[in-house]
Design an enzyme around this catalytic site. Structure first.
Site, PDB file in Angstrom:
ATOM      1  N   ASN A 209       0.848  -1.192   0.000  1.00  0.00           N
ATOM      2  CA  ASN A 209       0.000   0.000   0.000  1.00  0.00           C
ATOM      3  C   ASN A 209       0.881   1.238   0.000  1.00  0.00           C
ATOM      4  O   ASN A 209       2.112   1.138  -0.051  1.00  0.00           O
ATOM      5  CB  ASN A 209      -0.953  -0.011   1.198  1.00  0.00           C
ATOM      6  CG  ASN A 209      -0.214  -0.161   2.511  1.00  0.00           C
ATOM      7  OD1 ASN A 209       0.543   0.715   2.922  1.00  0.00           O
ATOM      8  ND2 ASN A 209      -0.426  -1.297   3.179  1.00  0.00           N
ATOM      9  N   ASP A 277      -3.877  -6.920   4.440  1.00  0.00           N
ATOM     10  CA  ASP A 277      -4.886  -7.826   4.985  1.00  0.00           C
ATOM     11  C   ASP A 277      -4.723  -9.256   4.471  1.00  0.00           C
ATOM     12  O   ASP A 277      -5.080 -10.206   5.160  1.00  0.00           O
ATOM     13  CB  ASP A 277      -6.288  -7.323   4.627  1.00  0.00           C
ATOM     14  CG  ASP A 277      -6.612  -6.005   5.312  1.00  0.00           C
ATOM     15  OD1 ASP A 277      -6.318  -5.883   6.515  1.00  0.00           O
ATOM     16  OD2 ASP A 277      -7.134  -5.094   4.640  1.00  0.00           O
ATOM     17  N   LYS A 287       9.335 -15.438 -11.703  1.00  0.00           N
ATOM     18  CA  LYS A 287       8.475 -14.327 -12.106  1.00  0.00           C
ATOM     19  C   LYS A 287       7.277 -14.845 -12.904  1.00  0.00           C
ATOM     20  O   LYS A 287       7.433 -15.621 -13.845  1.00  0.00           O
ATOM     21  CB  LYS A 287       9.260 -13.323 -12.953  1.00  0.00           C
ATOM     22  CG  LYS A 287       8.433 -12.127 -13.390  1.00  0.00           C
ATOM     23  CD  LYS A 287       9.244 -11.188 -14.273  1.00  0.00           C
ATOM     24  CE  LYS A 287       8.370 -10.057 -14.793  1.00  0.00           C
ATOM     25  NZ  LYS A 287       9.100  -9.154 -15.705  1.00  0.00           N
ATOM     26  N   ASP A 306      -3.940 -10.674  12.421  1.00  0.00           N
ATOM     27  CA  ASP A 306      -4.391  -9.368  12.890  1.00  0.00           C
ATOM     28  C   ASP A 306      -3.502  -8.967  14.068  1.00  0.00           C
ATOM     29  O   ASP A 306      -3.706  -9.407  15.207  1.00  0.00           O
ATOM     30  CB  ASP A 306      -5.860  -9.451  13.315  1.00  0.00           C
ATOM     31  CG  ASP A 306      -6.463  -8.088  13.611  1.00  0.00           C
ATOM     32  OD1 ASP A 306      -5.723  -7.215  14.110  1.00  0.00           O
ATOM     33  OD2 ASP A 306      -7.660  -7.896  13.343  1.00  0.00           O
ATOM     34  N   ILE A 307      -2.509  -8.128  13.797  1.00  0.00           N
ATOM     35  CA  ILE A 307      -1.505  -7.797  14.814  1.00  0.00           C
ATOM     36  C   ILE A 307      -2.134  -7.047  15.978  1.00  0.00           C
ATOM     37  O   ILE A 307      -1.878  -7.357  17.150  1.00  0.00           O
ATOM     38  CB  ILE A 307      -0.359  -6.987  14.178  1.00  0.00           C
ATOM     39  CG1 ILE A 307       0.345  -7.832  13.111  1.00  0.00           C
ATOM     40  CG2 ILE A 307       0.632  -6.526  15.244  1.00  0.00           C
ATOM     41  CD1 ILE A 307       1.397  -7.088  12.325  1.00  0.00           C
ATOM     42  N   LEU A 308      -2.969  -6.052  15.683  1.00  0.00           N
ATOM     43  CA  LEU A 308      -3.579  -5.264  16.758  1.00  0.00           C
ATOM     44  C   LEU A 308      -4.445  -6.138  17.657  1.00  0.00           C
ATOM     45  O   LEU A 308      -4.365  -6.064  18.891  1.00  0.00           O
ATOM     46  CB  LEU A 308      -4.408  -4.130  16.141  1.00  0.00           C
ATOM     47  CG  LEU A 308      -5.199  -3.261  17.117  1.00  0.00           C
ATOM     48  CD1 LEU A 308      -4.283  -2.596  18.128  1.00  0.00           C
ATOM     49  CD2 LEU A 308      -6.017  -2.219  16.361  1.00  0.00           C
ATOM     50  N   PHE A 325      -4.764   2.267  14.941  1.00  0.00           N
ATOM     51  CA  PHE A 325      -5.074   3.293  13.949  1.00  0.00           C
ATOM     52  C   PHE A 325      -6.149   2.745  13.023  1.00  0.00           C
ATOM     53  O   PHE A 325      -6.085   1.586  12.612  1.00  0.00           O
ATOM     54  CB  PHE A 325      -3.835   3.667  13.144  1.00  0.00           C
ATOM     55  CG  PHE A 325      -3.096   4.858  13.686  1.00  0.00           C
ATOM     56  CD1 PHE A 325      -2.994   6.031  12.945  1.00  0.00           C
ATOM     57  CD2 PHE A 325      -2.503   4.818  14.934  1.00  0.00           C
ATOM     58  CE1 PHE A 325      -2.318   7.134  13.443  1.00  0.00           C
ATOM     59  CE2 PHE A 325      -1.827   5.907  15.444  1.00  0.00           C
ATOM     60  CZ  PHE A 325      -1.740   7.078  14.688  1.00  0.00           C
ATOM     61  N   LYS A 339     -14.196  -0.691  15.269  1.00  0.00           N
ATOM     62  CA  LYS A 339     -12.879  -1.327  15.350  1.00  0.00           C
ATOM     63  C   LYS A 339     -12.374  -1.344  16.784  1.00  0.00           C
ATOM     64  O   LYS A 339     -11.757  -2.320  17.225  1.00  0.00           O
ATOM     65  CB  LYS A 339     -11.884  -0.588  14.440  1.00  0.00           C
ATOM     66  CG  LYS A 339     -10.517  -1.235  14.374  1.00  0.00           C
ATOM     67  CD  LYS A 339      -9.639  -0.542  13.331  1.00  0.00           C
ATOM     68  CE  LYS A 339      -8.288  -1.241  13.215  1.00  0.00           C
ATOM     69  NZ  LYS A 339      -7.437  -0.628  12.147  1.00  0.00           N
ATOM     70  N   LYS A 343     -11.450  -5.009  18.068  1.00  0.00           N
ATOM     71  CA  LYS A 343     -10.037  -5.355  18.266  1.00  0.00           C
ATOM     72  C   LYS A 343      -9.664  -5.508  19.734  1.00  0.00           C
ATOM     73  O   LYS A 343      -8.636  -6.106  20.066  1.00  0.00           O
ATOM     74  CB  LYS A 343      -9.142  -4.278  17.646  1.00  0.00           C
ATOM     75  CG  LYS A 343      -9.389  -4.041  16.159  1.00  0.00           C
ATOM     76  CD  LYS A 343      -8.893  -5.174  15.295  1.00  0.00           C
ATOM     77  CE  LYS A 343      -9.018  -4.801  13.818  1.00  0.00           C
ATOM     78  NZ  LYS A 343      -8.505  -5.848  12.919  1.00  0.00           N
TER      79      LYS A 343
END
Length: 408
Positions: A209, A277, A287, A306-308, A325, A339, A343
């Site tokens: 991203n 995600d 390649k 999901d780290i958080l 965040f 969230k 979370k």
């Protein structure tokens, strides 16, 4: 902010008139201003009007026998807590980059040993010119804080970036830079994630991203300035490690989670990173090639950890304060509040990334806690970080064993 003072350099531009409002607003907050008015600046505001608002003598000439006797330019350059150039013209910034000292303003900037804040204002073409952008990059590399200008219609009739930021934004940045660091987080360990993650599709391509890591790195620096021991787990970005921060570099989401778990225990965890995600179930070892005829390779995706949520739900070694965040493009506060509950974290920093936030230098956030929503105005990411670090320090203040996690 009592007894705080700035040295304000007013450059020559139509936006110079806003410096008068800035002086007044700072005075209301107990921040005094001593002013250098450039020769070009006198074409837009008068020394008399500046002196009337600041209550101070206005300095205009480098080779003034009276001024040099009363306060030499060296002393003037070091007489305040912060030097603010507003408006910062393309000419003034170029002089500062190249070390020119042919007038009072440029000599003062070269001689100062205090932090410097540049608040640019100029025509959109001048702002976007390669020379100006190179100068801004060099100023920032030299440790000067350069605010991003506003976007909108200009006195010249053109539209785009280059307008002087609104006075409340400038005041917020000045207050953030003047705020004393009391090392209130000394003895605390803060764990921060930043930047994007990269999930390889093959040896060449990956899923990622636009995150630049600027907000996370800035938060890590602000926590270190408050005295915390900071571990920064970062995805691939081109930023140097903040001073006094331990940097752990990772690529993928799974690597980031492991690095975070390895860094525990921590008192504070702030999940700023824009974690991918999904990841390919299996990355190709060669390649991937185009098959032609409109055919695309089939790529099976798996959900990343999901780290958080993982850190929030730790039964052992859960940090006392877990902050996530929420990067959203619509229904910001509703999604962020959901969230927060989903979370299991303590606070959520909600920011709208539908504009230029990702990769940009400014942010507008809402801090969501169990106590409610605290909405902050758009400001430089450094100011957001300083304010968040202050909120965290307040949450820990006066209680070594427990926390008050209210927004205020």
């Amino acid at each position: 902010m009592s007894a705080k003072r700035i040295l304000l350099v007013i450059g020559g531009g139509i936006a110079a008139y806003k410096s008068l409002e800035l002086i007044r607003e700072l005075g209301r907050r107990g921040i005094g201003a001593r002013v250098i008015l450039t020769k070009a600046g006198t074409e837009f505001v008068t020394p008399l009007s500046v002196a009337a608002l600041s209550g101070e003598k206005v300095y205009t000439e480098l080779f003034s026998l009276t001024d040099e006797t009363e306060m030499g330019h060296i002393e003037l350059s070091r007489s305040a807590d912060l030097v603010v150039v507003c408006p910062a013209t393309a000419d003034l910034m170029a002089k500062a980059v190249h070390g020119h000292a042919n007038d009072l303003a440029s000599t003062t900037l070269l001689a100062t040993d205090k932090p410097v804040l540049m608040v640019p204002a100029m025509n959109v073409r001048m702002w976007q010119h390669g020379a100006t952008q190179r100068n801004i990059a060099q100023l920032r590399a030299d440790g000067v804080t350069v605010m991003e200008p506003d976007v909108g219609p200009m006195a010249c009739g053109e539209f785009g970036p280059g307008r002087l930021p609104d006075v409340p934004r400038i005041v917020a940045q000045i207050e953030a830079m003047l705020r004393p660091r009391q090392k209130r987080l000394a003895g605390r360990h803060a764990l921060v994630t930043a930047g994007p993650t990269r999930e390889p599709l093959d040896p060449v391509r990956y899923i990622s991203n636009h995150s630049s890591g600027k907000q996370g790195y800035s938060i890590a620096a602000a926590l270190a300035a408050e005295g915390a021991r900071v571990t920064l787990v970062s995805g691939p970005v081109s930023l140097p490690a903040p001073e006094g921060v331990t940097l752990v570099k990772v690529e993928t989401a799974r690597e980031m989670l492991k690095a975070c778990e390895d860094a525990l225990p921590a008192d504070i965890f702030i999940s700023v990173a824009a974690v991918a995600d999904w990841r390919p179930v299996k990355a190709a070892d060669k390649k991937l090639k185009l098959k032609g005829e409109g055919k695309s390779p089939a790529i099976e995706l798996a959900e990343n950890p999901d780290i958080l949520r993982t850190i929030s739900h730790k039964k052992k070694k859960r940090p006392a304060l877990v902050i996530g965040f929420a990067a959203e493009t619509h229904d910001l506060e509703r999604h962020a509040s959901e969230k927060l509950a989903r979370k299991g974290c303590d606070w959520i920093v909600a920011n709208d990334v539908s504009g230029d936030v990702m990769g940009g230098l400014e942010n507008e956030i809402a801090l969501i806690t169990q106590a409610g929503i605290d909405r902050w105005p758009r400001m430089p990411k450094e100011a957001v970080s300083a304010r968040l670090a202050e909120k965290i320090a307040e949450a820990f203040a006066g209680d070594a064993d427990g926390l008050s996690l209210a927004a205020e």
